[in-house]
Design a protein around this motif. Structure first.
Motif, PDB file in Angstrom:
ATOM      1  N   ARG A 292     -26.203  63.783 -75.229  1.00 35.97           N
ATOM      2  CA  ARG A 292     -25.368  62.866 -76.013  1.00 35.97           C
ATOM      3  C   ARG A 292     -24.771  61.785 -75.118  1.00 35.97           C
ATOM      4  N   LYS A 293     -24.294  62.162 -73.930  1.00 34.27           N
ATOM      5  CA  LYS A 293     -23.734  61.199 -72.990  1.00 34.27           C
ATOM      6  C   LYS A 293     -24.775  60.186 -72.542  1.00 34.27           C
ATOM      7  N   LEU A 294     -26.002  60.656 -72.278  1.00 37.86           N
ATOM      8  CA  LEU A 294     -27.068  59.756 -71.840  1.00 37.86           C
ATOM      9  C   LEU A 294     -27.429  58.759 -72.932  1.00 37.86           C
ATOM     10  N   VAL A 295     -27.474  59.216 -74.172  1.00 35.34           N
ATOM     11  CA  VAL A 295     -27.793  58.324 -75.294  1.00 35.34           C
ATOM     12  C   VAL A 295     -26.698  57.259 -75.445  1.00 35.34           C
ATOM     13  N   ILE A 296     -25.435  57.692 -75.352  1.00 37.66           N
ATOM     14  CA  ILE A 296     -24.317  56.741 -75.482  1.00 37.66           C
ATOM     15  C   ILE A 296     -24.362  55.713 -74.351  1.00 37.66           C
ATOM     16  N   ILE A 297     -24.584  56.199 -73.116  1.00 37.58           N
ATOM     17  CA  ILE A 297     -24.659  55.287 -71.968  1.00 37.58           C
ATOM     18  C   ILE A 297     -25.822  54.325 -72.122  1.00 37.58           C
ATOM     19  N   GLY A 298     -26.963  54.829 -72.623  1.00 40.87           N
ATOM     20  CA  GLY A 298     -28.130  53.967 -72.827  1.00 40.87           C
ATOM     21  C   GLY A 298     -27.877  52.855 -73.829  1.00 40.87           C
ATOM     22  N   PHE A 299     -27.172  53.184 -74.925  1.00 45.64           N
ATOM     23  CA  PHE A 299     -26.871  52.181 -75.946  1.00 45.64           C
ATOM     24  C   PHE A 299     -25.826  51.177 -75.456  1.00 45.64           C
ATOM     25  N   LEU A 300     -24.895  51.643 -74.630  1.00 42.82           N
ATOM     26  CA  LEU A 300     -23.823  50.763 -74.159  1.00 42.82           C
ATOM     27  C   LEU A 300     -24.233  49.904 -72.969  1.00 42.82           C
ATOM     28  N   ALA A 301     -25.253  50.341 -72.226  1.00 46.68           N
ATOM     29  CA  ALA A 301     -25.613  49.658 -70.978  1.00 46.68           C
ATOM     30  C   ALA A 301     -26.004  48.204 -71.220  1.00 46.68           C
ATOM     31  N   VAL A 302     -26.852  47.958 -72.239  1.00 47.09           N
ATOM     32  CA  VAL A 302     -27.344  46.599 -72.479  1.00 47.09           C
ATOM     33  C   VAL A 302     -26.220  45.645 -72.907  1.00 47.09           C
ATOM     34  N   PRO A 303     -25.401  45.985 -73.933  1.00 45.33           N
ATOM     35  CA  PRO A 303     -24.317  45.045 -74.303  1.00 45.33           C
ATOM     36  C   PRO A 303     -23.300  44.843 -73.196  1.00 45.33           C
ATOM     37  N   VAL A 304     -22.992  45.904 -72.424  1.00 48.00           N
ATOM     38  CA  VAL A 304     -22.043  45.757 -71.323  1.00 48.00           C
ATOM     39  C   VAL A 304     -22.610  44.834 -70.252  1.00 48.00           C
ATOM     40  N   LEU A 305     -23.920  44.998 -69.947  1.00 51.68           N
ATOM     41  CA  LEU A 305     -24.571  44.137 -68.967  1.00 51.68           C
ATOM     42  C   LEU A 305     -24.569  42.683 -69.424  1.00 51.68           C
ATOM     43  N   LEU A 306     -24.841  42.444 -70.701  1.00 45.97           N
ATOM     44  CA  LEU A 306     -24.813  41.080 -71.245  1.00 45.97           C
ATOM     45  C   LEU A 306     -23.397  40.502 -71.197  1.00 45.97           C
ATOM     46  N   LEU A 307     -22.398  41.346 -71.505  1.00 44.13           N
ATOM     47  CA  LEU A 307     -21.014  40.897 -71.470  1.00 44.13           C
ATOM     48  C   LEU A 307     -20.607  40.498 -70.056  1.00 44.13           C
ATOM     49  N   LEU A 308     -20.984  41.307 -69.080  1.00 46.70           N
ATOM     50  CA  LEU A 308     -20.655  41.004 -67.687  1.00 46.70           C
ATOM     51  C   LEU A 308     -21.367  39.734 -67.214  1.00 46.70           C
ATOM     52  N   THR A 309     -22.637  39.571 -67.655  1.00 43.28           N
ATOM     53  CA  THR A 309     -23.448  38.451 -67.186  1.00 43.28           C
ATOM     54  C   THR A 309     -23.009  37.121 -67.790  1.00 43.28           C
ATOM     55  N   PHE A 310     -22.724  37.141 -69.088  1.00 48.20           N
ATOM     56  CA  PHE A 310     -22.478  35.871 -69.786  1.00 48.20           C
ATOM     57  C   PHE A 310     -21.008  35.615 -70.127  1.00 48.20           C
ATOM     58  N   THR A 311     -20.119  36.547 -69.805  1.00 42.52           N
ATOM     59  CA  THR A 311     -18.701  36.334 -70.099  1.00 42.52           C
ATOM     60  C   THR A 311     -17.832  36.468 -68.856  1.00 42.52           C
ATOM     61  N   TYR A 312     -17.824  37.647 -68.262  1.00 45.03           N
ATOM     62  CA  TYR A 312     -16.883  37.901 -67.167  1.00 45.03           C
ATOM     63  C   TYR A 312     -17.304  37.229 -65.863  1.00 45.03           C
ATOM     64  N   TYR A 313     -18.581  37.245 -65.546  1.00 45.41           N
ATOM     65  CA  TYR A 313     -19.024  36.568 -64.315  1.00 45.41           C
ATOM     66  C   TYR A 313     -18.770  35.060 -64.390  1.00 45.41           C
ATOM     67  N   PRO A 314     -19.153  34.371 -65.497  1.00 42.95           N
ATOM     68  CA  PRO A 314     -18.822  32.933 -65.596  1.00 42.95           C
ATOM     69  C   PRO A 314     -17.312  32.673 -65.546  1.00 42.95           C
ATOM     70  N   ALA A 315     -16.511  33.582 -66.116  1.00 43.41           N
ATOM     71  CA  ALA A 315     -15.058  33.391 -66.092  1.00 43.41           C
ATOM     72  C   ALA A 315     -14.517  33.463 -64.665  1.00 43.41           C
ATOM     73  N   VAL A 316     -15.035  34.416 -63.886  1.00 44.44           N
ATOM     74  CA  VAL A 316     -14.608  34.537 -62.488  1.00 44.44           C
ATOM     75  C   VAL A 316     -15.031  33.304 -61.695  1.00 44.44           C
ATOM     76  N   ARG A 317     -16.268  32.828 -61.931  1.00 46.60           N
ATOM     77  CA  ARG A 317     -16.738  31.617 -61.245  1.00 46.60           C
ATOM     78  C   ARG A 317     -15.912  30.400 -61.647  1.00 46.60           C
ATOM     79  N   LEU A 318     -15.528  30.339 -62.914  1.00 49.44           N
ATOM     80  CA  LEU A 318     -14.698  29.230 -63.394  1.00 49.44           C
ATOM     81  C   LEU A 318     -13.368  29.190 -62.648  1.00 49.44           C
TER      82      LEU A 318
END
Length: 294
Positions: A10-36
């Protein structure tokens, strides 16, 4: 997988589903904000990799230069019209929540402007506010109010109110629908009990309806105020900041600083200032509403 426990799977399935949106959030939201934030302390021109550290010089320039921070004065009409817009939207919501014949038709008519494209709306109102052939001046002429005719987008004293009125027309129906949903969520038996206790319509509205809609009013006011300090599309399309810079907004000035003068460092600092102002407005609004609730 057969050797894993159900809990581990169950933990692996949850982590698998969350990994992609979290990665996209970090890439396109938080990283650009830090660079800004980083670039806001530099003189980056947006082209070269070489940057020079300026410290707080960009922020000092923003608050000391009236041509930058001072343009927020131009956005006061948007705040005033936005507050009036919410009051009118709430009144329409109360009216259309009653057993009025054809109320669904009125709801659709008032909501339609919101679904229109912002640029299309701007071009449409360009013909409404046109000085010589505009429909608004033509209507005033037909009504015998020739003295009221104006250069609606060319008069420095009223241009921002003219632009803000477009937002009133476009977003009033949207706010009305939100308020209408909040009204319909209030249990009907509360109104029946208030009626049995002899409460009038104004008493019911003031002492029961509004307190039950506090959170929704808070949300709509935050969206209205944050939209007022971040307005861009209407002055950009209709006036380009004119006449004589009278309709320039902070976001318009930020875009101009970045793409016209290639000063992305200063523009980044302006973006950070806008973000901080939005957070301060939200905090102040929450404080005022909590005090009122207390």
């Amino acid at each position: 997988m057969n050797g894993m426990s159900y809990k581990t799977q169950r933990k692996l399935v949850i982590i698998g589903f969350l990994a992609v949106p979290v990665l996209l959030l970090l890439t396109f939201t938080y990283y650009p904000a830090v660079r800004l934030i980083y670039y806001s302390f530099t003189d980056w021109d947006g082209l070269n990799n070489h940057v020079s550290w300026l410290g707080i010089d960009n922020y000092r320039e923003i608050f000391s230069n009236p041509d930058l921070f001072g343009v927020f004065v131009h956005q006061i009409p948007y705040v005033v019209v936005g507050v009036v817009q919410n009051i009118v939207a709430l009144l329409f919501a109360v009216i259309l929540n009653s057993k009025l014949r054809g109320r669904n038709v009125f709801r659709v008519i008032l909501f339609l402007p919101f679904i229109m494209n912002a640029v299309a709306v701007a071009f449409m109102f360009q013909y409404v506010f046109d000085t010589t052939t505009g429909s608004l001046n033509s209507l005033l002429g037909l009504l015998g109010l020739d003295s009221w005719k104006q250069s609606w987008l060319g008069n420095t004293s009223i241009v921002n109110y003219s632009l803000a009125s477009i937002g009133f027309w476009r977003f009033m129906g949207y706010n009305m629908v939100i308020y209408l949903g909040a009204l319909q969520s209030i249990p009907a038996d509360m109104y029946e009990a208030a009626k049995l206790d002899g409460a009038g319509r104004m008493q019911t509205l003031w002492h029961m309806t509004l307190p039950n809609m506090t959170k929704i009013i808070q949300l709509n006011m935050f969206l209205t105020l944050s939209g007022a300090i971040a307005v861009f599309d209407l002055p950009f399309v209709l006036t380009h900041g004119g006449p004589a810079g009278a309709s320039e907004t902070f976001v318009l000035k930020t875009v101009e600083t970045a793409f016209q003068f290639n000063n992305f460092g200063l523009a980044s600092a302006m973006s950070v200032v806008l973000l901080v102002l939005t957070i301060l407005i939200l905090g102040l609004q929450n404080l005022v509403i909590k005090r009122k609730e207390g």
